[in-house]
Design an enzyme around this catalytic site. Structure first.
Site, PDB file in Angstrom:
ATOM      1  N   LEU A   1       0.729  -1.421  -0.247  1.00  0.00           N
ATOM      2  CA  LEU A   1       0.334  -0.164   0.057  1.00  0.00           C
ATOM      3  C   LEU A   1       1.288   0.920   0.256  1.00  0.00           C
ATOM      4  CD1 LEU A   1      -3.023   1.405  -0.236  1.00  0.00           C
ATOM      5  CD2 LEU A   1      -2.288   1.081   2.534  1.00  0.00           C
TER       6      LEU A   1
ATOM      7  N   THR B   1       6.804  -4.970   3.955  1.00  0.00           N
ATOM      8  CA  THR B   1       7.230  -6.636   4.823  1.00  0.00           C
ATOM      9  C   THR B   1       6.984  -7.914   3.561  1.00  0.00           C
ATOM     10  OG1 THR B   1       5.938  -5.093   7.302  1.00  0.00           O
ATOM     11  CG2 THR B   1       6.425  -8.241   6.820  1.00  0.00           C
TER      12      THR B   1
ATOM     13  N   GLY C   1       2.343   8.004   2.642  1.00  0.00           N
ATOM     14  CA  GLY C   1       1.590   6.834   3.388  1.00  0.00           C
ATOM     15  C   GLY C   1       1.311   6.810   3.848  1.00  0.00           C
ATOM     16  N   SER C   2       1.151   8.067   4.703  1.00  0.00           N
ATOM     17  CA  SER C   2      -0.228   7.816   6.023  1.00  0.00           C
ATOM     18  C   SER C   2      -1.731   8.518   5.447  1.00  0.00           C
ATOM     19  CB  SER C   2       0.173   9.189   6.864  1.00  0.00           C
ATOM     20  OG  SER C   2       1.305   8.804   7.451  1.00  0.00           O
TER      21      SER C   2
ATOM     22  N   THR D   1       0.697   6.094  11.613  1.00  0.00           N
ATOM     23  CA  THR D   1       1.134   6.514  13.031  1.00  0.00           C
ATOM     24  C   THR D   1       0.204   6.067  14.589  1.00  0.00           C
ATOM     25  OG1 THR D   1       1.057   8.475  12.311  1.00  0.00           O
ATOM     26  CG2 THR D   1       2.623   7.565  11.423  1.00  0.00           C
TER      27      THR D   1
ATOM     28  N   GLU E   1       1.936   0.425   9.261  1.00  0.00           N
ATOM     29  CA  GLU E   1       0.633  -0.193  10.482  1.00  0.00           C
ATOM     30  C   GLU E   1      -0.707   1.280  10.338  1.00  0.00           C
ATOM     31  OE1 GLU E   1      -1.144  -3.592  10.154  1.00  0.00           O
ATOM     32  OE2 GLU E   1       0.270  -4.770   9.989  1.00  0.00           O
TER      33      GLU E   1
ATOM     34  N   ILE F   1      16.350  -0.270  33.582  1.00  0.00           N
ATOM     35  CA  ILE F   1      17.215  -1.048  35.168  1.00  0.00           C
ATOM     36  C   ILE F   1      18.398  -2.190  34.958  1.00  0.00           C
ATOM     37  CG2 ILE F   1      15.618  -2.973  36.231  1.00  0.00           C
ATOM     38  CD1 ILE F   1      13.288  -1.853  36.077  1.00  0.00           C
TER      39      ILE F   1
END
Length: 389
Positions: free
Chosen positions: A122, A155, A128-129, A373, A371, A345
């Protein structure tokens, strides 16, 4: 929410596999920036590659809560592998929801076994967005479509046998030379594209901050010709289809963020109980104890939001999309917080690759990005709150 006995049993099996097999594989994959293919076959043996495939095609046909629980358990061992699995699931879901019966029978039985691997194309370099700005086009030519364009951040790109590609459909009879600027986002359409098609080329995989075991690469479509029957939606319904599928995908990403945070918390807890400073375990120091309490609260809140979103999606409630976005943005931010505190930690040891929390911290960042932001998720929630959807 309470899991069923079957869901708990499946979670336990996958989580044990994640600890024994996925975590060691993830360490090596992170170092070599390569996907562990043998582990993918093991996922298939556990039926995880067929989670989103109906039983009639050899899949599990998992309900949304089970799907989320399994994604969480896989991510407990490896976010890279979980990401590859969830994107494969997106492709399976697209084919199941929108393909013809013939296409479903052709592709889904094999995809349930994990081969071919699925990809979801996509995003683009300049879109992108806001995918409505995409430049990839599909020109109708009789009984075929010809696709041209570029996709980014894909991916499974180097591993996939089939890709779900989104493109602006230029209608037959359009003026010669008509391009993406001549049609608007309402023409975006969804196509099933075999990756061995002529003109389908995969670029160099990206070298990333984290998620280094999951391949991410650009795709170029140069005159890729496919049968018209490979169009999965009517022309112009591609974005609606994408958003429908991505709603479920966002719940999966939220679940993965929970699994990653859970792994970081467990590692931090064990380290705090073992590491001695000031004549005792650092788990006895109030500052450390409070960090662990805050991390656990963040984790449990994210898990509850995620499972509730999965339940609403399964039930088809009106606010399912909002619930998915709430879960995705909260869980991803919780993963960032928990992994950051896990590194703190561990002190200096948290900054070296010998300890897994260093990798968890690098991996966590992508959950706030892919997928949709965090900012996009908040905008979706705001639209629902303001009744603007």
């Amino acid at each position: 929410m309470q899991l069923t006995e079957e869901q708990r049993a499946m979670r336990d099996v996958v989580r044990e596999f994640a600890v024994e097999e996925l975590r060691p594989a993830d360490r090596e994959a992170d170092e070599t920036e390569s996907f562990p293919e043998d582990v993918w076959d093991d996922l298939s043996d556990l039926d995880l590659t067929g989670l989103a495939v109906p039983e009639e095609f050899g899949g599990v046909d998992a309900d949304r809560v089970t799907y989320a629980v399994c994604n969480e358990a896989v991510a407990y061992g490896s976010l890279s592998i979980a990401t590859a699995l969830s994107v494969h699931g997106l492709a399976c879901s697209c084919i199941d929801a929108f393909a013809s019966d013939d296409q479903r029978e052709r592709w889904l039985p094999e995809m349930a076994t994990g081969r071919p691997v699925g990809a979801f194309a996509l995003s683009e370099p300049g879109a992108g967005s806001n995918p409505a700005q995409m430049s990839t086009v599909a020109r109708r030519n009789g009984d075929t479509y010809v696709l041209d364009g570029e996709k980014q951040w894909i991916t499974n790109a180097t591993r996939a046998g089939v890709a779900i590609v989104f493109a602006k459909a230029i209608p037959e009879g359009a003026p010669e030379g008509a391009g993406p600027d001549d049609v608007d986002g309402e023409t975006v359409t969804q196509f099933l594209v075999p990756t061995d098609a002529d003109g389908f080329d995969v670029g160099k995989p990206e070298s990333k901050l984290g998620l280094r075991g999951s391949d991410t690469a650009p795709i170029t479509l140069d005159g890729v010709e496919i049968p018209a029957e490979n169009r999965l939606t009517e022309e112009g319904r591609g974005l609606a289809a994408a958003f429908e599928i991505l709603t479920g995908g966002r719940v999966a990403i939220a679940a993965q963020a929970v699994g990653l945070a859970d792994a970081a918390l467990d590692d931090a807890t064990a380290y705090a109980q073992e590491r001695e400073q000031f004549d005792g375990a650092i788990a006895d120091i109030q500052t450390i104890r409070h960090k662990l309490a805050e991390m656990r609260t963040q984790l449990e809140a994210a898990r509850l939001l995620t499972r509730e979103a999965a339940r609403k999606l399964e039930a088809g409630t009106e606010d399912a999309a909002m619930a998915a976005s709430m879960a995705k943005y909260f869980a991803s931010e919780a993963a960032m917080t928990v992994t950051n505190e896990a590194v703190q930690i561990h002190g200096g040891y948290g900054y070296v690759q010998e300890f897994d929390v260093e990798r968890y911290y690098r991996d966590a960042k992508v959950t706030e990005i892919y997928e949709g932001t965090t900012q996009i998720q908040k905008e979706i929630v705001a639209r629902h709150v303001l009744d603007e959807q």
